[in-house]
Design an enzyme around this catalytic site. Structure first.
Site, PDB file in Angstrom:
ATOM      1  NE  ARG A  56       3.708  -3.320  12.375  1.00  0.00           N
ATOM      2  CZ  ARG A  56       3.456  -3.478  11.083  1.00  0.00           C
ATOM      3  NH1 ARG A  56       2.865  -2.511  10.403  1.00  0.00           N
ATOM      4  NH2 ARG A  56       3.775  -4.598  10.459  1.00  0.00           N
TER       5      ARG A  56
ATOM      6  CG  HIS B 282       6.891  -8.421   7.931  1.00  0.00           C
ATOM      7  ND1 HIS B 282       7.819  -7.614   7.321  1.00  0.00           N
ATOM      8  CD2 HIS B 282       5.812  -7.649   8.201  1.00  0.00           C
ATOM      9  CE1 HIS B 282       7.316  -6.388   7.253  1.00  0.00           C
ATOM     10  NE2 HIS B 282       6.099  -6.377   7.771  1.00  0.00           N
TER      11      HIS B 282
ATOM     12  CG  ASP C 114      -2.374  -7.671   9.383  1.00  0.00           C
ATOM     13  OD1 ASP C 114      -2.804  -6.565   9.737  1.00  0.00           O
ATOM     14  OD2 ASP C 114      -1.746  -7.849   8.320  1.00  0.00           O
TER      15      ASP C 114
ATOM     16  CG  HIS D 114      -0.532  -5.191   2.161  1.00  0.00           C
ATOM     17  ND1 HIS D 114       0.314  -4.996   3.221  1.00  0.00           N
ATOM     18  CD2 HIS D 114      -0.756  -3.942   1.635  1.00  0.00           C
ATOM     19  CE1 HIS D 114       0.596  -3.705   3.334  1.00  0.00           C
ATOM     20  NE2 HIS D 114      -0.052  -3.046   2.387  1.00  0.00           N
TER      21      HIS D 114
ATOM     22  CB  SER E 254      -0.957   0.009   1.196  1.00  0.00           C
ATOM     23  OG  SER E 254      -0.268  -0.186   2.406  1.00  0.00           O
TER      24      SER E 254
HETATM   25  C1  LIG Z   1       3.728 -11.631   4.591  1.00  0.00           C
HETATM   26  C2  LIG Z   1       4.075 -12.617   3.483  1.00  0.00           C
HETATM   27  C3  LIG Z   1       3.229 -12.306   2.242  1.00  0.00           C
HETATM   28  C4  LIG Z   1       5.575 -12.404   3.122  1.00  0.00           C
HETATM   29  O1  LIG Z   1       5.829 -13.154   1.974  1.00  0.00           O
HETATM   30  P1  LIG Z   1       7.310 -13.525   1.563  1.00  0.00           P
HETATM   31  O2  LIG Z   1       8.201 -12.343   1.721  1.00  0.00           O
HETATM   32  O3  LIG Z   1       7.252 -14.168   0.220  1.00  0.00           O
HETATM   33  O4  LIG Z   1       7.673 -14.583   2.703  1.00  0.00           O
HETATM   34  P2  LIG Z   1       8.791 -15.730   2.684  1.00  0.00           P
HETATM   35  O5  LIG Z   1       9.975 -15.308   1.869  1.00  0.00           O
HETATM   36  O6  LIG Z   1       9.015 -16.131   4.090  1.00  0.00           O
HETATM   37  O7  LIG Z   1       8.055 -16.920   1.890  1.00  0.00           O
HETATM   38  C5  LIG Z   1       8.750 -18.133   1.636  1.00  0.00           C
HETATM   39  C6  LIG Z   1       7.757 -19.275   1.598  1.00  0.00           C
HETATM   40  O8  LIG Z   1       7.145 -19.392   2.911  1.00  0.00           O
HETATM   41  C7  LIG Z   1       5.735 -19.335   2.776  1.00  0.00           C
HETATM   42  N1  LIG Z   1       5.151 -18.624   3.915  1.00  0.00           N
HETATM   43  C8  LIG Z   1       5.452 -17.389   4.345  1.00  0.00           C
HETATM   44  N2  LIG Z   1       4.633 -17.034   5.361  1.00  0.00           N
HETATM   45  C9  LIG Z   1       3.816 -18.091   5.564  1.00  0.00           C
HETATM   46  C10 LIG Z   1       2.736 -18.322   6.441  1.00  0.00           C
HETATM   47  N3  LIG Z   1       2.313 -17.395   7.310  1.00  0.00           N
HETATM   48  N4  LIG Z   1       2.093 -19.515   6.376  1.00  0.00           N
HETATM   49  C11 LIG Z   1       2.494 -20.470   5.488  1.00  0.00           C
HETATM   50  N5  LIG Z   1       3.488 -20.289   4.616  1.00  0.00           N
HETATM   51  C12 LIG Z   1       4.145 -19.108   4.654  1.00  0.00           C
HETATM   52  C13 LIG Z   1       5.499 -18.543   1.497  1.00  0.00           C
HETATM   53  O9  LIG Z   1       4.184 -18.772   0.998  1.00  0.00           O
HETATM   54  C14 LIG Z   1       6.601 -19.076   0.605  1.00  0.00           C
HETATM   55  O10 LIG Z   1       6.210 -20.353   0.150  1.00  0.00           O
HETATM   56  P3  LIG Z   1       6.513 -20.820  -1.389  1.00  0.00           P
HETATM   57  O11 LIG Z   1       7.997 -20.680  -1.560  1.00  0.00           O
HETATM   58  O12 LIG Z   1       6.007 -22.212  -1.426  1.00  0.00           O
HETATM   59  O13 LIG Z   1       5.755 -19.859  -2.252  1.00  0.00           O
HETATM   60  C15 LIG Z   1       3.883 -14.081   3.931  1.00  0.00           C
HETATM   61  O14 LIG Z   1       4.630 -14.318   5.108  1.00  0.00           O
HETATM   62  C16 LIG Z   1       2.426 -14.431   4.173  1.00  0.00           C
HETATM   63  O15 LIG Z   1       1.732 -14.825   3.211  1.00  0.00           O
HETATM   64  N6  LIG Z   1       1.932 -14.296   5.451  1.00  0.00           N
HETATM   65  C17 LIG Z   1       0.526 -14.547   5.734  1.00  0.00           C
HETATM   66  C18 LIG Z   1      -0.314 -13.345   5.333  1.00  0.00           C
HETATM   67  C19 LIG Z   1      -0.074 -12.165   6.249  1.00  0.00           C
HETATM   68  O16 LIG Z   1      -0.092 -12.288   7.453  1.00  0.00           O
HETATM   69  N7  LIG Z   1       0.094 -10.992   5.647  1.00  0.00           N
HETATM   70  C20 LIG Z   1       0.292  -9.749   6.405  1.00  0.00           C
HETATM   71  C21 LIG Z   1       1.686  -9.295   6.323  1.00  0.00           C
HETATM   72  S1  LIG Z   1       2.033  -7.907   7.352  1.00  0.00           S
END
Ligand SMILES: CC(C)(COP(=O)(O)OP(=O)(O)OC[C@H]1O[C@@H](n2cnc3c(N)ncnc32)[C@H](O)[C@@H]1OP(=O)(O)O)[C@@H](O)C(=O)NCCC(=O)NCCS
Length: 291
Positions: A177, A168, A223, A121, A91
């Site tokens: 937070r 994250h 979140d 997000h 965002s």
């Molecule tokens: C925030 C988020 C999008 C960051 O994504 P990112 O930077 O790609 O995270 P990573 O590098 O750790 O991801 C590596 C792997 O771990 C997985 N992973 C990361 N967080 C995960 C979670 N909470 N649950 C399950 N798997 C997760 C990813 O899907 C990715 O899998 P893949 O290689 O099979 O596609 C991710 O952690 C997520 O989807 N979290 C849940 C949603 C969330 O809480 N969002 C709010 C963020 S403030």
């Protein structure tokens, strides 16, 4: 103001002033607008007049219809911690990107909020509470045990879903937070079953995510906690939570947008490369994207 400044031939070095004016107008109106939506959708359209003597967050609580002082305090915390923390998230970055084309602050902010609405997000704050409510319903209890939570987490992962509220892109530890909200919860609602469940999830999830071997940050983000605090005070309509998030985020992304214009930052675009360069990079012959 910004739109007018562009049309009336203001010089670029002064664009920040019109951006500043638009941003203040937006910040003043957004709480009213959000509260109006909430009252219209969930409280028979019974709109509440703003109280000009109150602070920004307290007034929002008042207009939403929550007069408990602790809820006002929660809104002050909520509005502070959701504003923005590093500028690179979807965002904040989208607001910056769209603003870099000299689109006016209203358009840039609206674009950013479309990004906030994605489940990876900002929408994650709604997904968390929905996920916990579904867990409670499936297990038939409002205070699941550690084992029950563990099984539910494993089931979520086996369905190819992410555990909402965890992980994250930048942080590599528990989101401060999250901690701020946990401290608020422990101070004001220590026995609340939903909060206790959120804290138990915090004990269960990180080792499971760590064991997957690919998650870079197994710890909770902002979140993971917010919904439980809102539900405690009776705000159960989780479809509204991202609107609340958006009011707070305005503060961060608009402040950055004013700086963008003050510093005269250029229009942004990602680097483009040819297929030939991609092939060279894949063969280790070129470092087009750097390290
Ligand atoms: C925030 C988020 C999008 C960051 O994504 P990112 O930077 O790609 O995270 P990573 O590098 O750790 O991801 C590596 C792997 O771990 C997985 N992973 C990361 N967080 C995960 C979670 N909470 N649950 C399950 N798997 C997760 C990813 O899907 C990715 O899998 P893949 O290689 O099979 O596609 C991710 O952690 C997520 O989807 N979290 C849940 C949603 C969330 O809480 N969002 C709010 C963020 S403030």
């Amino acid at each position: 103001m910004f739109f007018k400044a562009l049309r009336t031939g203001h010089v670029e070095k002064d664009y920040w002033e019109a951006t500043y004016d638009d941003s203040l107008i937006l910040l003043a109106r957004l709480p009213r607008l959000a509260a109006y939506i909430y009252r219209r959708k969930y409280h028979n359209g019974e709109d509440i007049t703003p109280d000009g003597m109150m602070d920004w967050s307290g007034n929002l609580a008042h207009m939403l219809g929550f007069n408990d002082d602790k809820f006002k305090e929660l809104m002050r915390l909520y509005m502070t911690i959701h504003a923005d923390h590093e500028g690179g998230n979807v965002s904040a970055h989208t607001t910056h990107l769209v603003g870099s084309a000299l689109s006016d602050p209203y358009l840039a902010y609206a674009a950013g909020m479309n990004g906030l609405a994605g489940p990876l997000h900002g929408l994650a704050n709604q997904e968390v509470i929905k996920w916990i409510f579904e867990m409670q319903e499936k297990l038939g209890t409002d205070l699941p045990t550690h084992d029950q939570i563990e099984n539910y987490v494993r089931q979520t992962l086996s369905e190819g879903k992410v555990v909402p509220g965890y992980g994250h892109a930048v942080l590599r530890q528990t989101d401060p937070r999250y901690t701020a909200q946990m401290e608020f919860g422990k101070k004001y609602m220590r026995e609340d079953k939903l909060c206790r469940t959120v804290w138990k999830i915090y004990e269960v999830v990180p080792p499971i995510l760590e064991s997957l071997g690919k998650v870079k940050n197994p710890w909770p983000n902002v979140d993971a906690h917010s919904g439980a605090l809102l539900v405690h005070f009776g705000m159960k309509e989780y479809e509204f939570y991202t609107v609340l998030f958006a009011v707070s985020r305005a503060m961060g992304v608009l402040a950055s947008l004013i700086w963008d214009r003050a510093l005269g930052l250029p229009i942004e675009r990602p680097k483009s490369v040819t297929t030939d360069l991609v092939k060279k990079w894949l063969n280790g012959e070129d470092e087009i994207w750097g390290e």
